[in-house]
Write a protein that holds these residues in place. Structure first.
Motif, PDB file in Angstrom:
ATOM      1  N   ASP A   1       0.857  -1.179   0.000  1.00 22.01           N
ATOM      2  CA  ASP A   1       0.000   0.000   0.000  1.00 22.01           C
ATOM      3  C   ASP A   1       0.899   1.237   0.000  1.00 22.01           C
ATOM      4  N   GLY A   2       0.738   2.049  -1.025  1.00 20.94           N
ATOM      5  CA  GLY A   2       1.564   3.246  -1.155  1.00 20.94           C
ATOM      6  C   GLY A   2       0.814   4.527  -0.855  1.00 20.94           C
ATOM      7  N   ALA A   3      -0.353   4.419  -0.206  1.00 26.56           N
ATOM      8  CA  ALA A   3      -1.108   5.628   0.140  1.00 26.56           C
ATOM      9  C   ALA A   3      -0.191   6.578   0.909  1.00 26.56           C
ATOM     10  N   GLY A   4      -0.127   7.805   0.483  1.00 30.67           N
ATOM     11  CA  GLY A   4       0.725   8.801   1.141  1.00 30.67           C
ATOM     12  C   GLY A   4       2.138   8.856   0.597  1.00 30.67           C
ATOM     13  N   PHE A   5       2.515   7.925  -0.283  1.00 28.37           N
ATOM     14  CA  PHE A   5       3.869   7.929  -0.861  1.00 28.37           C
ATOM     15  C   PHE A   5       3.913   8.891  -2.036  1.00 28.37           C
ATOM     16  N   THR A   6       4.881   9.783  -2.011  1.00 29.69           N
ATOM     17  CA  THR A   6       5.103  10.710  -3.119  1.00 29.69           C
ATOM     18  C   THR A   6       6.350  10.254  -3.869  1.00 29.69           C
ATOM     19  N   PRO A   7       6.215   9.934  -5.153  1.00 25.47           N
ATOM     20  CA  PRO A   7       7.394   9.499  -5.904  1.00 25.47           C
ATOM     21  C   PRO A   7       8.468  10.589  -5.928  1.00 25.47           C
ATOM     22  N   PRO A   8       9.717  10.190  -5.834  1.00 25.20           N
ATOM     23  CA  PRO A   8      10.795  11.188  -5.876  1.00 25.20           C
ATOM     24  C   PRO A   8      10.888  11.831  -7.253  1.00 25.20           C
ATOM     25  N   GLU A   9      11.471  13.024  -7.280  1.00 24.21           N
ATOM     26  CA  GLU A   9      11.668  13.739  -8.541  1.00 24.21           C
ATOM     27  C   GLU A   9      13.118  13.705  -8.993  1.00 24.21           C
ATOM     28  N   ASP A  10      14.010  13.305  -8.102  1.00 24.81           N
ATOM     29  CA  ASP A  10      15.420  13.190  -8.447  1.00 24.81           C
ATOM     30  C   ASP A  10      16.086  12.237  -7.478  1.00 24.81           C
ATOM     31  N   GLY A  11      17.389  12.065  -7.601  1.00 24.02           N
ATOM     32  CA  GLY A  11      18.128  11.175  -6.717  1.00 24.02           C
ATOM     33  C   GLY A  11      18.067   9.721  -7.143  1.00 24.02           C
ATOM     34  N   PHE A  12      17.662   9.462  -8.387  1.00 23.33           N
ATOM     35  CA  PHE A  12      17.547   8.099  -8.885  1.00 23.33           C
ATOM     36  C   PHE A  12      18.919   7.445  -9.010  1.00 23.33           C
TER      37      PHE A  12
END
Length: 168
Positions: free
Chosen positions: A102-113
């Protein structure tokens, strides 16, 4: 020799607007657009579950899935349980074990991959560094089905079946 891969597919349930009170929640999944020059101008069938290879004699699929999520996206997966959804064959012969959480509340990163190196341009003798994933985002299942590489699309069907069983 069989190549093993493991990954985590995050999902979340989006509630319909109040005026659509009788509707079932919409399922969304978080996937990443593959990095590197081959995928740069592609969108359809160019996204993937955060995953990677592992040696089953040295590491469990669950541990590999967490490690690969962190390596590809540069962040830890959400805390909490991840359930094994199944192992899916790919056209290359690789066997991909997918866990869902469950990823509710998870914001995907925009950098740092995470990054990888390869010879670029081809046959140039030069090495270039590229992100493993160049962006990550949430998509409704219908949109994710179009964006995911074809071999990973059956994972969405398995997720939907698992959620239907849990919600019934």
């Amino acid at each position: 020799m069989t190549v093993h891969s493991a990954g985590i597919l995050l999902y979340r349930l989006r509630r319909p607007p109040v005026d659509d009170a009788g509707d079932a929640p919409e399922v969304e999944v978080m996937i990443g657009h593959m990095g590197g020059p081959f995928w740069a101008s592609k969108d359809t069938a160019a996204w993937s579950i955060p995953k990677g290879e592992y040696d089953p004699d040295a590491e469990s699929a669950a541990a590999a899935a967490v490690r690969e999520f962190r390596e590809e996206l540069g962040v830890d997966p959400p805390a909490g349980p991840a359930a094994e959804l199944g192992t899916f064959p790919s056209s290359s012969g690789k066997r991909v074990t997918v866990f869902v959480a469950d990823g509710a509340g998870f914001t995907p990163p925009e950098d740092g991959f995470g990054v990888f190196e390869m010879e670029w341009p081809p046959r140039s003798g030069r090495t270039a560094t590229f992100p493993e994933v160049d962006r990550a985002a949430w998509f409704a299942l219908e949109d994710a089905r179009e964006k995911l590489v074809k071999g990973q699309r059956p994972v969405l069907d398995a997720l939907l079946e698992r959620l239907r069983e849990a919600l019934d």
